[in-house]
Structures are given as structure tokens and as C-alpha cells.
Design a protein around this motif. Structure first.
Motif, mmCIF file in Angstrom:
data_model
loop_
_atom_site.group_PDB
_atom_site.id
_atom_site.type_symbol
_atom_site.label_atom_id
_atom_site.label_comp_id
_atom_site.label_asym_id
_atom_site.label_seq_id
_atom_site.Cartn_x
_atom_site.Cartn_y
_atom_site.Cartn_z
ATOM 1 N N PRO A 26 0.808 -1.226 0.000
ATOM 2 C CA PRO A 26 0.000 0.000 0.000
ATOM 3 C C PRO A 26 0.841 1.276 0.000
ATOM 4 O O PRO A 26 0.394 2.310 -0.509
ATOM 5 N N THR A 27 2.061 1.215 0.546
ATOM 6 C CA THR A 27 2.944 2.381 0.508
ATOM 7 C C THR A 27 3.314 2.723 -0.926
ATOM 8 O O THR A 27 3.389 3.906 -1.297
ATOM 9 N N LEU A 28 3.555 1.709 -1.750
ATOM 10 C CA LEU A 28 3.815 1.936 -3.176
ATOM 11 C C LEU A 28 2.654 2.683 -3.837
ATOM 12 O O LEU A 28 2.854 3.667 -4.544
ATOM 13 N N TYR A 29 1.450 2.181 -3.626
ATOM 14 C CA TYR A 29 0.272 2.841 -4.205
ATOM 15 C C TYR A 29 0.147 4.281 -3.711
ATOM 16 O O TYR A 29 -0.152 5.197 -4.482
ATOM 17 N N ARG A 30 0.373 4.477 -2.425
ATOM 18 C CA ARG A 30 0.232 5.823 -1.858
ATOM 19 C C ARG A 30 1.201 6.789 -2.516
ATOM 20 O O ARG A 30 0.816 7.899 -2.913
ATOM 21 N N TYR A 31 2.466 6.382 -2.642
ATOM 22 C CA TYR A 31 3.448 7.279 -3.231
ATOM 23 C C TYR A 31 3.170 7.537 -4.708
ATOM 24 O O TYR A 31 3.369 8.647 -5.208
ATOM 25 N N TYR A 32 2.686 6.532 -5.402
ATOM 26 C CA TYR A 32 2.355 6.718 -6.822
ATOM 27 C C TYR A 32 1.271 7.776 -6.975
ATOM 28 O O TYR A 32 1.424 8.750 -7.715
ATOM 29 N N PHE A 33 0.164 7.602 -6.280
ATOM 30 C CA PHE A 33 -0.956 8.545 -6.439
ATOM 31 C C PHE A 33 -0.639 9.911 -5.826
ATOM 32 O O PHE A 33 -1.011 10.946 -6.399
ATOM 33 N N ASN A 34 0.052 9.950 -4.698
ATOM 34 C CA ASN A 34 0.349 11.240 -4.065
ATOM 35 C C ASN A 34 1.384 12.040 -4.848
ATOM 36 O O ASN A 34 1.234 13.256 -5.044
ATOM 37 N N GLU A 35 2.438 11.389 -5.314
ATOM 38 C CA GLU A 35 3.492 12.102 -6.033
ATOM 39 C C GLU A 35 3.004 12.623 -7.376
ATOM 40 O O GLU A 35 3.372 13.708 -7.817
ATOM 41 N N LEU A 36 2.138 11.846 -8.022
ATOM 42 C CA LEU A 36 1.703 12.221 -9.365
ATOM 43 C C LEU A 36 0.415 13.029 -9.384
ATOM 44 O O LEU A 36 0.216 13.877 -10.257
ATOM 45 N N PHE A 37 -0.474 12.766 -8.430
ATOM 46 C CA PHE A 37 -1.812 13.367 -8.503
ATOM 47 C C PHE A 37 -2.243 14.050 -7.210
ATOM 48 O O PHE A 37 -3.390 14.488 -7.095
#
Length: 430
Positions: free
Chosen positions: A374-385
């Protein structure tokens, strides 16, 4: 009579079950109508209750296995002795129906997901299914005690369960008939387009039921719940189904069962099993599995990251909608693989692929899948969007529209994520 929905169904299961509360055993008589997916001269059945053996003797006692009326030699093989290999003289063609009949019995384990605990029985992954064809060796689908290794196509289930008359049953299916006979009761269930069928049975259950937005929500608890606990659980159910039907897609049944017994947290089609001491985070997590595992399925043995990490990450949506962004971020902070205290875990497992077989993670499974995933998903969506959940919602809606009642791979999921978000380096980023 039942008119089943054949739109998605690949297989049909007919199971007659008798629970012997004196011997602590289950007798299974039934059949599978299996729709073959490619020309073949062989099939493999998996029967997981045999995972637990005593003195090298099989726990599952098979009376017979028949294929299209022909009796087959039934002996277990494989590392965990859960595989029955079937060979045929004539090639079975694509889309040809194979009629597999079986009769067997087994003793309940004293722990785990096929277990007996003081007037309480949990029965998961107990019936035979035809192993999916993949590029992975069959032994990679041996039963897993640290995670899940179940990988099955969609099916219709017609199930009768015979139990002592003072027992109640919580199950994947919808109860359609009850027949009382002397000191026993037989309950008939139907589950259409289900990923799996499971049930629990107990003389201890307290039952609470409420109709919420056209779905009959039933709580089975071996401990009596206070009025406040009942209200809180129905509040969680109401919000969970409202939120995830909006963010992901329609829940396919008009019933759902929440069970509080002896299993800490486990998902199955139409039902989730929880212990009375788990948090709301876990209850919501298990409910979300109705979408990611049951409706949209993946290879849980070789790609456990796909459903478990996504389910854990999207649990924050519940708290975002019910409690607000600050509370939701607090949940994600708790689920962070980078938080204080996890440094040793991070260094120990750094460089390990998230696409390993479930058994490869050993004691690191919980950290890798439920925290780093879930940390991977969080960083993907937070960093990009940023904090805008609109993009996430668009992806989840498209994910449901594209793969509901199908099996999906991590590669396919990431390619769809890249298409929906418009971020061309999504696959490479992950």
C-alpha cells in the motif's frame, strides 16, 4: 427451481455436505461441471483439506472420483498431497463439458481455516476444484498458511449442508430452503458467479439482520453484541457498500454476511470472517475483498501483491469519505512501510520482488504485502496526482468494468492504470 446466470460462469458445483459433530468430520458428495479451456488429455484436481496429514496418512478419505461416469484411480500427489492427477484416453476439446463426481470425507483440523473450535466449525477451501492452467509449476499452488494460494475461476454453487438442529450456518450462498428432520436440519444455498464457497456453523451464534439499500446484511456472532456494537457494525456495512459500489462497481448479490467467530480476518464470496477483537480497519479491509479477489480475481499464490496490497491501500477511501482526509492519511501513515520501527524490516527485504510466490516471503509476508504494497500505491498517487481521489476513482471504475468476473495479472492492471491516469511511465514506475 433456480435460473442461474450463465453470463460469466465457467464451472458449476453441486455439493451435499454432512457435518458430523461427534466425529468432528465433514462428508462431501458432489459433482463439478467443468468447462474445459483448451484441448488436453489431463486435468489436476486440488483438494486442500489433505494438507494436514498424520503419520504420513491422508486425512481425506476418498470413496470415489468419476469423470464422465468412469471411475478414476484417485491418489494424492504433490508436496502437500493435495493434487489428484486425472488422465484421459481421448482428448478433451476446448469448451467441452467434463462431469466430475466425487465422494470423500475428512476430519476437521484443530486450527486454521478448516477447523473445529468448541461448538464452532470453519470450513474454507474444502471442495475439489480443477487447477487453473498457468506458466507456473503446480506445486506453487500448494496450500499456504501465511497467505492465500487459492486460484479458481468463476462458478455457480448449489450446496446443501446437513448440521445438528441447534446449529446456525453463515455461508457464501443465499439460503433458499430449510428442511428439518428429527435432530438435524438441512439448509440449501445458491451462489451464482462466485469465486469460492465457504461456510461456518455453530450452536453459539447470535444473529442480527438489517436491510440496507436492497442488500440483506446479516451479522453472525458467537458472542452476544451490545446494541452499540450492532449499530456500529451496521454503520460500517452501510458505508462500506455505499462507498465501494461508487468507487469501484456494483456488488452482485442482494445479501452479505459478516461473521464474528474464531478466524482473525478472511474473505470469501458473499461473506467475511472476523474475530470479535479485530479493528474496524480489518473489517473494512475484508469487505473490500468482495471486489478485489471475489469479483476481480488474480493469482494469489504468485501475485499476492495484486489483491492484498490494493485492498489494504483502498481501505483509506472508507476513512476519507467517513472521517475526512486527515484521518485517512493517519490510516496510511499506520500502514507505511517506512515508519519508525520498521527500519530493520526495510533493510532485510530490500531488493525482494513484490511478484514472488507467497511462500517466498516467509515471516516477511505481512510487512511486504500489507505495509510496503500500500505504501507503493500511496506514493504513486500522491506524487503524481496529490490528494485528489478522482483519478483513483476513475481507475477503480475502469478496473471493475474491464475485469469484473475475470482473472487479471499485475501487468494487465498496471497497463490499465497507465492508460487511465495518462502517466506513460506507470509500468516502469512500479
Amino acid at each position: 427451481e433456480i435460473k442461474s446466470n450463465q453470463l460469466f460462469t465457467e464451472n458449476s458445483y453441486y455439493l451435499d455436505l454432512l457435518l458430523d459433530d461427534e466425529e468432528k468430520s465433514l462428508s462431501v458428495v458432489g459433482a463439478i461441471i467443468y468447462i474445459n479451456d483448451e484441448p488436453t488429455n489431463e486435468l489436476d484436481l486440488k483438494i486442500y483439506p489433505n494438507t494436514i496429514t498424520t503419520n504420513d496418512n491422508d486425512i481425506v478419505d476418498i470413496n470415489y472420483i468419476k469423470v464422465n461416469g468412469e471411475v478414476k484411480l484417485a491418489s494424492f500427489s504433490g508436496n502437500d498431497r493435495t493434487t489428484i492427477h486425472l488422465e484421459f484416453d481421448n482428448e478433451i476439446q476446448e469448451n467441452e463439458e467434463v462431469f466430475i463426481e466425487f465422494s470423500y470425507s475428512f476430519d476437521y483440523w484443530n486450527e486454521g481455516r478448516i477447523a473445529y473450535y468448541n461448538n464452532y466449525y470453519i470450513t474454507m477451501f474444502f471442495y475439489p476444484f480443477v487447477a487453473m492452467r498457468t506458466d507456473y509449476p503446480l506445486e506453487t499452488y500448494d496450500y499456504s498458511f501465511i497467505g492465500e494460494s487459492y486460484y479458481n475461476g468463476i462458478g455457480d454453487y448449489f450446496v446443501s449442508i446437513d448440521v445438528p438442529i441447534d446449529f446456525e450456518i453463515a455461508s457464501s450462498g443465499k439460503e433458499i430452503e430449510t428442511i428439518e428432520e428429527s435432530n438435524r436440519v438441512v439448509k440449501n444455498y445458491y451462489l451464482n458467479n462466485g469465486r469460492d464457497f465457504s461456510f461456518s456453523a455453530s450452536s453459539l451464534y447470535n444473529i442480527y439482520e438489517k436491510e440496507i439499500d436492497g442488500i440483506t446484511q446479516t451479522i453472525y456472532s458467537i458472542e452476544a453484541l451490545t446494541d452499540y456494537e450492532v449499530q456500529e457494525n451496521f454503520y460500517t456495512l452501510e458505508n462500506s457498500f455505499r462507498i465501494y459500489q461508487d468507487y469501484v462497481g456494483e456488488y452482485p448479490y442482494d445479501y452479505f454476511n459478516l461473521e464474528f467467530g474464531n478466524i482473525y480476518g478472511m474473505e470469501s464470496s458473499g461473506i467475511v470472517y472476523c474475530s470479535s477483537d479485530i479493528s474496524i480497519y480489518t473489517v473494512v479491509h475484508e469487505i473490500i475483498h468482495q471486489w478485489f479477489y471475489s469479483i476481480i480475481h488474480n493469482d494469489q499464490a504468485n501475485e499476492p501483491f495484486l489483491d492484498e496490497a490494493l485492498t489494504t491501500y483502498t481501505t483509506f477511501i472508507y476513512f476519507y469519505e467517513v472521517e475526512g482526509l486527515e484521518f485517512a492519511n493517519g490510516y496510511l501513515d499506520y500502514r507505511s512501510s517506512l515508519k519508525t520501527g520498521f527500519e530493520d524490516y526495510l533493510e532485510t527485504y530490500r531488493g525482494l520482488s513484490l511478484l514472488e510466490n507467497v511462500e517466498a516471503y516467509e515471516q516477511g509476508y505481512a510487512y511486504i504485502i500489507y505495509y510496503h504494497g500500500p505504501t507503493l500505491y500511496r506514493y504513486y498517487f500522491n506524487e503524481l496526482f496529490g490528494s485528489d481521489v478522482t483519478v483513483l476513482k476513475q481507475f477503480l471504475n475502469a478496473y471493475y468494468d474491464t475485469y469484473s468476473f475475470k482473472e487479471v495479472t499485475t501487468q494487465e492492471m498496471l497497463e490499465l492504470l497507465e492508460k487511465i491516469t495518462g502517466y506513460e511511465n506507470t509500468v516502469e514506475w512500479f
